[in-house]
Design an enzyme around this catalytic site. Structure first.
Site, short mmCIF file in Angstrom:
data_model
loop_
_atom_site.label_atom_id
_atom_site.label_comp_id
_atom_site.label_asym_id
_atom_site.label_seq_id
_atom_site.Cartn_x
_atom_site.Cartn_y
_atom_site.Cartn_z
N CYS A 1 -5.22 30.09 -48.24
CA CYS A 1 -6.51 29.95 -48.93
C CYS A 1 -7.54 30.85 -48.28
O CYS A 1 -8.30 31.55 -48.96
CB CYS A 1 -7.01 28.51 -48.86
SG CYS A 1 -6.59 27.50 -50.28
N CYS B 1 16.18 16.32 -28.93
CA CYS B 1 15.17 15.34 -29.37
C CYS B 1 15.80 13.95 -29.39
O CYS B 1 15.19 12.96 -28.96
CB CYS B 1 14.68 15.67 -30.77
SG CYS B 1 14.10 17.36 -31.01
N CYS C 1 -14.11 25.85 -48.72
CA CYS C 1 -13.06 24.97 -49.26
C CYS C 1 -13.61 24.23 -50.47
O CYS C 1 -12.95 24.07 -51.50
CB CYS C 1 -12.61 23.95 -48.22
SG CYS C 1 -12.12 24.63 -46.63
N CYS D 1 -13.66 25.48 -54.36
CA CYS D 1 -12.53 25.25 -55.26
C CYS D 1 -12.12 23.78 -55.31
O CYS D 1 -11.78 23.26 -56.35
CB CYS D 1 -11.31 26.06 -54.83
SG CYS D 1 -11.53 27.85 -54.91
N HIS D 2 -12.13 23.13 -54.15
CA HIS D 2 -11.49 21.81 -54.05
C HIS D 2 -12.48 20.65 -54.11
O HIS D 2 -12.05 19.51 -53.97
CB HIS D 2 -10.73 21.70 -52.72
CG HIS D 2 -9.61 22.69 -52.57
ND1 HIS D 2 -8.49 22.66 -53.36
CD2 HIS D 2 -9.45 23.74 -51.73
CE1 HIS D 2 -7.67 23.65 -52.98
NE2 HIS D 2 -8.24 24.33 -52.02
N CYS E 1 16.19 11.43 -26.24
CA CYS E 1 15.06 10.55 -25.91
C CYS E 1 14.71 9.63 -27.06
O CYS E 1 14.64 8.42 -26.92
CB CYS E 1 13.83 11.38 -25.54
SG CYS E 1 13.94 12.15 -23.91
N HIS E 2 14.44 10.23 -28.22
CA HIS E 2 13.77 9.46 -29.28
C HIS E 2 14.72 8.64 -30.14
O HIS E 2 14.28 7.75 -30.86
CB HIS E 2 12.93 10.41 -30.13
CG HIS E 2 11.82 11.05 -29.35
ND1 HIS E 2 10.74 10.33 -28.89
CD2 HIS E 2 11.65 12.32 -28.90
CE1 HIS E 2 9.93 11.14 -28.21
NE2 HIS E 2 10.46 12.35 -28.20
N CYS F 1 7.50 19.02 -25.69
CA CYS F 1 8.76 18.30 -25.47
C CYS F 1 9.85 19.27 -25.03
O CYS F 1 10.60 19.01 -24.08
CB CYS F 1 9.20 17.59 -26.75
SG CYS F 1 8.58 15.91 -26.92
#
Lengths: 109, 285
Positions: B138, B201, B101, B104-105, B204-205, B246
């Site tokens: 990558c 979802c 990594c 390049c970075h 509940c949330h 979930c």
């Protein structure tokens, strides 16, 4: 993390004489209890850190016997009174006999 | 304390708990390492139309004091162990191109700002991609290395590393233009009831955050802390694994980790937490 055992400690760089300072230590370790079974039903052998010590200039600060119920990546936080400049040495002893070590200097001024 | 007094106190407590199933999020602040200020409450984005009230809240505010304090210091945050491991991986050259990594970075700090914008349209093919896909792209095309499993330990460590350098920055995903159709798809999934329990979802949330579902204190289900370190697995949990958990708990057949459905859901849920700080790796129960 089986092959990635790495101790980490945090000790203040300086303190005043007689001050109680906070020491924090953490070691990455799987702490396999020896009570679990793998997918084939075989017991996974116990492999834990069984002993932890901290000394200051050779004097024992803390000495801990660890048991299998202690969780992954055991973390200890404790206090020590430092009378003078010196070195904290930390050791963790593994079931397989390996000893992992760390040390930190502290200046009392 | 005398036994009679204890009994009285216990009875009083029971009345309180029976009378109220709501346990509000705490009023607390979070500064990581005495350095990184975390925005835990942000004005709710307009597209929510008030569904979560005036503010969106980090899941950190719904956790116990002991859990919250672990995230205040990287030394105590076990998720940072994985981040440290990933720093080593970052510098390890692999593949036919013998690149890492870092080739390049440079340092991981160069990734600051990446996590808040994820998932994001890949301009090369117009598809919505999560960070895991960019990482594997990558690996395959620049390094000539094997891709990592979406939910592998190595991948979770790397996404935690990349998230960690953006801590404190606000979630800021693009939801219009080429991303809009994905966002709509994610919204559709969010409000669809799945499984034998027929729960979405939102049930509940959105409808019940602050209340308890069995022993668990429901949060708004924000994603700014992912990947999170969870004490119940003593490891990092990827966002898609959390989605899967979930949906599984509704007794449905979940979408696959890494599926286009979950990437779309990831975008929609991220957009519900715009303005909250990136916390990854956050610490949760």
């Amino acid at each position: 993390m089986a092959n990635d055992v790495k101790p980490r400690v945090r000790v203040p760089k300086t303190a005043s004489a007689g001050e109680a300072i906070v020491l924090k230590t953490l070691i990455s370790h799987e702490m396999e209890s020896g009570l679990r079974r793998d997918s084939d039903g075989n017991i996974i052998p116990r492999k834990i850190i069984n002993h932890f010590t901290c000394t200051f200039n050779g004097e024992v600060v803390i000495d801990v016997a660890l048991e299998p119920a202690i969780s992954t990546n055991p973390y200890f936080e404790f206090e020590a009174v430092v009378p003078e400049s010196g070195t904290f040495n930390f050791t963790w002893t593994d079931d397989d006999g390996s000893v992992y070590e760390a040390s930190e200097e502290i200046t009392v001024g | 304390m005398q036994p009679t007094k204890m009994l009285t106190a216990a009875a009083a407590l029971m009345v309180v708990f029976n009378g109220s199933a709501i346990a509000e999020p705490v009023d607390d602040t979070l500064v990581v390492n005495d350095e990184i200020e975390i925005t835990l409450r942000a004005p709710a984005p307009e597209h929510l139309g008030g569904a979560l009230g005036p503010e969106v809240l980090s899941g950190w505010l719904y956790r116990e004091a002991e859990t919250r304090s672990v995230q205040r210091d990287d030394f105590e945050n076990p998720g940072m162990l994985a981040v440290e491991t990933a720093q080593g991986v970052w510098e390890t050259a692999e593949g036919t191109e013998d690149k890492s990594c870092a080739s390049c970075h440079e340092g991981p700090e160069s990734m600051r700002g990446v996590r808040p914008s994820m998932p994001k349209i890949n301009p090369e093919n117009g598809e919505l991609w999560a960070m895991e896909q960019y990482i594997n792209d990558c690996r395959e095309n620049r390094m000539g290395a094997e891709p990592w499993g979406w939910d592998s330990q190595t991948m979770r460590g790397m996404t935690a590393l990349i998230a960690s350098v953006s801590r404190g920055m606000p979630v800021d995903v693009q939801i219009d233009g080429p991303a809009q159709s994905y966002w709509e798809q994610g919204k559709e999934i969010y409000y669809t009831r799945y499984g034998q329990l027929e729960l979405s979802c939102a049930n509940c949330h959105e409808d019940n955050n602050g209340r308890y579902i069995r022993a668990d204190h429901l949060s708004q289900g924000q994603t700014n802390g992912f990947p999170v370190y969870r004490f119940n697995t003593t490891g990092l949990v990827s966002l898609h694994n959390r989605f899967r958990g979930c949906i599984r708990d509704t007794r449905a057949e979940p979408f696959a980790v890494g599926s286009p459905e979950f990437v779309a859901l990831e975008l929609y849920v991220a957009s519900r937490g715009m303005g909250l700080s990136i916390e990854g790796p956050a610490v949760r129960q």
